[in-house]
Write an enzyme that holds these catalytic residues in place. Structure first.
Site, PDB file in Angstrom:
ATOM      1  N   ASP A 114     -11.840 -23.553  71.488  1.00 53.20           N
ATOM      2  CA  ASP A 114     -11.176 -22.529  72.295  1.00 53.20           C
ATOM      3  C   ASP A 114      -9.742 -22.318  71.846  1.00 53.20           C
ATOM      4  O   ASP A 114      -9.199 -21.224  71.958  1.00 53.20           O
ATOM      5  CB  ASP A 114     -11.234 -22.899  73.783  1.00 53.20           C
ATOM      6  CG  ASP A 114     -12.634 -22.704  74.319  1.00 53.20           C
ATOM      7  OD1 ASP A 114     -13.465 -23.610  74.129  1.00 53.20           O
ATOM      8  OD2 ASP A 114     -12.921 -21.633  74.886  1.00 53.20           O
ATOM      9  N   ALA A 120     -15.649 -16.246  73.994  1.00 57.67           N
ATOM     10  CA  ALA A 120     -14.393 -15.521  73.783  1.00 57.67           C
ATOM     11  C   ALA A 120     -14.553 -14.311  72.852  1.00 57.67           C
ATOM     12  O   ALA A 120     -14.123 -13.209  73.212  1.00 57.67           O
ATOM     13  CB  ALA A 120     -13.319 -16.483  73.263  1.00 57.67           C
ATOM     14  N   ARG A 172     -10.835 -11.196  83.340  1.00 50.70           N
ATOM     15  CA  ARG A 172     -10.673 -12.630  83.046  1.00 50.70           C
ATOM     16  C   ARG A 172      -9.303 -12.817  82.408  1.00 50.70           C
ATOM     17  O   ARG A 172      -9.157 -12.794  81.174  1.00 50.70           O
ATOM     18  CB  ARG A 172     -11.803 -13.135  82.142  1.00 50.70           C
ATOM     19  CG  ARG A 172     -13.156 -13.048  82.866  1.00 50.70           C
ATOM     20  CD  ARG A 172     -14.228 -13.816  82.145  1.00 50.70           C
ATOM     21  NE  ARG A 172     -13.969 -15.243  82.157  1.00 50.70           N
ATOM     22  CZ  ARG A 172     -14.704 -16.132  81.485  1.00 50.70           C
ATOM     23  NH1 ARG A 172     -15.713 -15.721  80.746  1.00 50.70           N
ATOM     24  NH2 ARG A 172     -14.432 -17.416  81.547  1.00 50.70           N
ATOM     25  N   ASN A 226     -11.745 -27.798  73.189  1.00 48.64           N
ATOM     26  CA  ASN A 226     -13.088 -27.204  73.254  1.00 48.64           C
ATOM     27  C   ASN A 226     -13.741 -27.660  74.551  1.00 48.64           C
ATOM     28  O   ASN A 226     -13.186 -28.460  75.308  1.00 48.64           O
ATOM     29  CB  ASN A 226     -13.916 -27.611  72.024  1.00 48.64           C
ATOM     30  CG  ASN A 226     -15.187 -26.787  71.884  1.00 48.64           C
ATOM     31  OD1 ASN A 226     -15.166 -25.568  72.048  1.00 48.64           O
ATOM     32  ND2 ASN A 226     -16.298 -27.434  71.610  1.00 48.64           N
ATOM     33  N   LYS A 227     -14.931 -27.153  74.791  1.00 54.96           N
ATOM     34  CA  LYS A 227     -15.688 -27.451  76.006  1.00 54.96           C
ATOM     35  C   LYS A 227     -15.673 -28.944  76.338  1.00 54.96           C
ATOM     36  O   LYS A 227     -15.839 -29.778  75.457  1.00 54.96           O
ATOM     37  CB  LYS A 227     -17.128 -26.988  75.806  1.00 54.96           C
ATOM     38  CG  LYS A 227     -18.054 -27.203  76.979  1.00 54.96           C
ATOM     39  CD  LYS A 227     -17.625 -26.418  78.193  1.00 54.96           C
ATOM     40  CE  LYS A 227     -17.525 -24.940  77.845  1.00 54.96           C
ATOM     41  NZ  LYS A 227     -16.834 -24.167  78.893  1.00 54.96           N
TER      42      LYS A 227
END
Lengths: 335, 335
Positions: free
Chosen positions: B233, B45, B86, B243-244
């Site tokens: 995130d 990001a 994006r 998060n991931k």
């Protein structure tokens, strides 16, 4: 797994080729048997034991001559070679030991011993199928209609000569007309979940969904898992369970979310001589399995890797252990 | 990420080529910038925002003539094109909006506006680096000499213009002469851990070891992890962390083993408008990411897949949140 039509080979489905291709392979020589087990063409604790016992027979079937002592020496060396291929696999050692005991108890020339060993290997094959059925019958109580099961690795039909261990209750429930949905963790590094479990359940007409291993806890958090079913490579006297790496992570997550964590395994996997999981030696495998995926390099050359084949789930995280002898619950004290 | 030596391009490392090749790429045209962001040559990001702001400048640097209105029309169209690549990337929209506000507030001919925009893009670049440095300085207290860190995905230098977010305390400790050892989870499905984290730490001379995601809990059980460091995130007002995917599994395991779980992220990631993690929409991605690896099919065709991009770690499992503003501890109440 079965004898080839001529009886001179062990016929397997080469699991390294799934799901792309269904390739049958015939194992004849000692090298064939050891190689198939080492390279995971045959895998799954029960299947390894059956394959080793049958390979011991085929590896000696061309024996000529009547020298029983020379035969016994060769038999012993083949048995040791097969047993050493995967040292953590208790079924492998068990099957080979059973074959050797049978040989020792048999008098007569090599051909007679070989005949007896073939009968013994066939008995091991058929007992394995019966063992799977018994686990299914004993474990089906955990799989009522509508159950959403999470499993790891492949402890299914491909891992045995029958309907599997962890998946036996799933197949039993399905056969009984119950709706059952399975989520398969892909099981890195070797992807037995995506390659094998997704394939065999799909072929059996049982709904299956695939996730990466890191998604299991999140899937539980979202309320999509009713039951975890996994196999075992060895079970200690206190109920500690050695199984495919990644199992422990799922057990911790299941415990955190209050989801039953049930281990399904042959009674032969229970090792009362091993007091706790801490006494189980964990096979460390080559780092290339993690650095690459199906031959494709996905990390820098020479990256350091930690790659244990198994992990230990303490019995405190285990809801029940289902074997062909019945359902065992805490406190576990196998003798 | 940096200006090329002549200042006429944005110089990036093409992350699609890692770890096999280190390819530097100079982004000049609007197409160069959009393509690099769309194809994930640039990812993370913070890095995306910086790259977009800088690309906006280079895409217009050959502008000739004094027609301010014509320049503004073109600037606006370039800005929209970059922001649209994006659409869900908050930092991208933020950086472009900041650039456009600066342009609107600047009078004079196009060359003068372009000069101001170059200064603004450079400020965004340097602020990103300073943000990373601040996270490193604030988080280094968690990384004493000899710390063994487990991390997930890539929240390192490659995801920012500086020393990263989750890895910033690692770089800061390393720079301070402390020994630090990092274990990188490979992070299926897209393998940012093996492809990127292992590469950038190796290049920086920091010892790194790679594991599959399912090994993390077992690694903790074996006593080999002192600290978990991950990025974020989005962070909700109550400290819940998106998060991931795979992060939550690690958080549950860290909690089970009493290992500190520390989240490192820019203050801009904290969203006080989002009360809890339950309010964060999770992007569901295509199943092909799980069914295949780099184009290689590893599961039966058409297998059903669950593939969320992120998961939510409840604040109860979070030891601390480190931002460029400081170290935040439970109970979290961001406003």
């Amino acid at each position: 797994m079965q004898w080839s039509p001529g009886g001179d080979a062990v016929r397997i489905i080469d699991q390294r080729r799934l799901p792309g291709e269904v390739v049958e392979r015939d194992l004849r020589s000692l090298h064939d048997g050891c190689d198939a087990i080492y390279t995971l063409a045959v895998r799954g604790a029960p299947a390894i034991g059956v394959a080793a016992a049958m390979s011991l027979v085929t590896s000696l079937q061309d024996w000529a001559g009547d020298d029983r002592h020379a035969f016994d020496v060769t038999l012993e060396s083949h048995a040791r070679a097969l047993a050493a291929v995967r040292p953590t696999a208790v079924n492998l050692a068990w099957a080979i030991a059973r074959m050797m005991a049978r040989a020792k108890a048999t008098s007569g020339p090599p051909t007679q011993v070989l005949g007896v060993l073939r009968v013994e290997a066939t008995a091991i094959l058929n007992e394995d199928r019966a063992m799977c059925d018994a686990i299914g019958a004993n474990g089906v109580e955990f799989v009522p209609d509508g159950t959403r099961v999470l499993t790891h690795c492949n402890a299914g039909a491909l891992a045995t000569a029958g309907i599997g261990t962890a998946l036996a209750p799933v197949y039993a429930a399905h056969a009984a007309g119950r709706r059952v949905h399975v989520v398969a963790g892909e099981t890195r590094p070797l992807l037995q979940g995506s390659r094998l479990t997704a394939w065999e359940l799909g072929r059996a007409g049982i709904p299956v969904r695939l996730i990466t291993d890191g998604m299991a806890a999140s899937l539980m958090q979202s309320g999509r898992v009713d039951l975890v079913l996994v196999g075992a490579d060895r079970i200690a006297a206190n109920g500690d369970v050695a199984n495919k790496i990644g199992t422990y992570s799922i057990a911790v997550a299941a415990h955190h979310h209050g989801i039953p964590f049930v281990v399904c395994a042959p009674w032969s996997t229970v090792d009362p001589q091993t007091a706790t999981g801490g006494a189980i030696a964990i096979e460390m495998r080559d780092g290339s399995e993690v650095r690459t995926i199906a031959g494709l390099t996905v990390s820098p050359d020479g990256t350091d890797v930690w790659n244990p084949a198994f992990d230990i789930t303490p019995s405190a995280l285990v809801t029940a252990i289902v074997t062909d002898r019945g359902v065992h619950r805490a406190p576990f004290a196998f003798v």
